[in-house]
Design an enzyme around this catalytic site. Structure first.
Site, PDB file in Angstrom:
ATOM      1  N   HIS A  82       0.891  -1.299  -0.140  1.00  0.00           N
ATOM      2  CA  HIS A  82       0.106   0.119   0.011  1.00  0.00           C
ATOM      3  C   HIS A  82       0.804   1.362  -0.139  1.00  0.00           C
ATOM      4  O   HIS A  82       0.206   2.409  -0.283  1.00  0.00           O
ATOM      5  CB  HIS A  82      -0.939   0.129   1.095  1.00  0.00           C
ATOM      6  CG  HIS A  82      -0.398  -0.467   2.481  1.00  0.00           C
ATOM      7  ND1 HIS A  82       0.569   0.401   3.263  1.00  0.00           N
ATOM      8  CD2 HIS A  82      -0.697  -1.513   3.300  1.00  0.00           C
ATOM      9  CE1 HIS A  82       1.066  -0.235   4.180  1.00  0.00           C
ATOM     10  NE2 HIS A  82       0.228  -1.304   4.553  1.00  0.00           N
ATOM     11  N   HIS A 176      -1.710   0.303  -3.748  1.00  0.00           N
ATOM     12  CA  HIS A 176      -3.313  -0.126  -3.655  1.00  0.00           C
ATOM     13  C   HIS A 176      -3.752   1.035  -2.786  1.00  0.00           C
ATOM     14  O   HIS A 176      -3.325   1.117  -1.612  1.00  0.00           O
ATOM     15  CB  HIS A 176      -3.493  -1.492  -3.115  1.00  0.00           C
ATOM     16  CG  HIS A 176      -3.176  -2.415  -4.198  1.00  0.00           C
ATOM     17  ND1 HIS A 176      -4.061  -3.062  -5.070  1.00  0.00           N
ATOM     18  CD2 HIS A 176      -2.044  -2.878  -4.694  1.00  0.00           C
ATOM     19  CE1 HIS A 176      -3.342  -4.243  -5.712  1.00  0.00           C
ATOM     20  NE2 HIS A 176      -2.378  -3.939  -5.611  1.00  0.00           N
TER      21      HIS A 176
END
Length: 256
Positions: A82, A176
């Site tokens: 992430h 993400h």
């Protein structure tokens, strides 16, 4: 401005809620994604980001919620997925500080998520840690991964694979992000459940009681009348063809 909205409603400044710009009436669906410190909520992994966007009547209303959360532990190797670092999260609210606002926004809606068990298990755990009900007790759930597997058995059904299969416009997904993935998932969900309009009136009547998003092909036998041109219309056509050929120096496609 979401920051002003947060201040005006006494929310934590890191809770970003946008209000709907499209007025719709009907059941709320929330396309949701989370980012976490790892895969195992049972072993102490925590949520670090939540993003959800609202859809009613298959239209995005413009309403959304987005929150970064201090997990009270290092993010570890999950940063490679992430891109959210410990340094970034250090001044973000703890889950207990945002739980009631998030719960109020989500409750009563149908949650749409890819591999929904993952997100729901984490959200259930986080809400129950602060004394709130499990989210699954107050929301319906649609798992787009399960939906994709039923529609495309034996194929790759990751979000990236579905984006390619349904030719969803590309976005930069180097990392993400919860809100970005929710936006992408909304496109994928609409593409997967779109179907086509049927001309089968019996099927349409049946659909009043039961939603059916499959594609049906119905053959219609229709006799169309043939109307021949008049002599005057024929002459006008010939004149136009002659003028075209004189102007362009080549035969006209519509010459008899």
């Amino acid at each position: 401005d979401t920051a002003d909205t947060a201040k005006d409603t006494n929310l934590h400044p890191h809770i970003h809620i946008t209000t709907a710009t499209l007025e719709q009436h009907g059941p709320r669906q929330l396309i949701l994604d989370t980012e976490t410190t790892g895969f195992y909520y049972q072993d102490g992994d925590r949520i670090i980001e939540v993003g959800a966007i609202e859809m009613i009547n298959r239209k995005l209303t413009g309403s959304s919620i987005h929150i970064y959360i201090n997990p009270e532990k290092p993010v570890g190797d999950s940063v490679q997925v992430h891109g959210i670092t410990d340094e970034f999260l250090v001044d973000k609210p703890k889950y207990a500080e945002i739980a009631h606002t998030l719960f109020e926004y989500l409750q009563g809606a149908e949650i749409i998520a890819h591999n929904a068990n993952f997100d729901m298990n984490f959200l259930n755990m986080e809400f129950q840690r602060v004394g709130l009900p499990a989210l699954s007790e107050v929301c319906g759930v649609v798992d787009t991964l399960a939906l994709a597997k039923s529609k495309h058995p034996g194929q790759k059904n990751s979000l990236d694979a579905l984006v390619r299969r349904y030719e969803i416009p590309a976005r930069d997904r180097t990392f993400h992000g919860a809100l970005l993935d929710a936006e992408i998932l909304s496109d994928v969900y609409l593409a997967m459940t779109g179907g086509q309009v049927s001309f089968d009136m019996d099927a349409l009547s049946h659909n009043d009681q039961q939603t059916d998003t499959s594609i049906r092909r119905v053959q219609l036998n229709v006799t169309l009348p043939v109307i021949s041109p008049s002599e005057e219309e024929n002459q006008a056509h010939e004149n136009w063809v002659q003028q075209y050929q004189e102007k362009h120096g080549e035969p006209c496609l519509f010459a008899k």
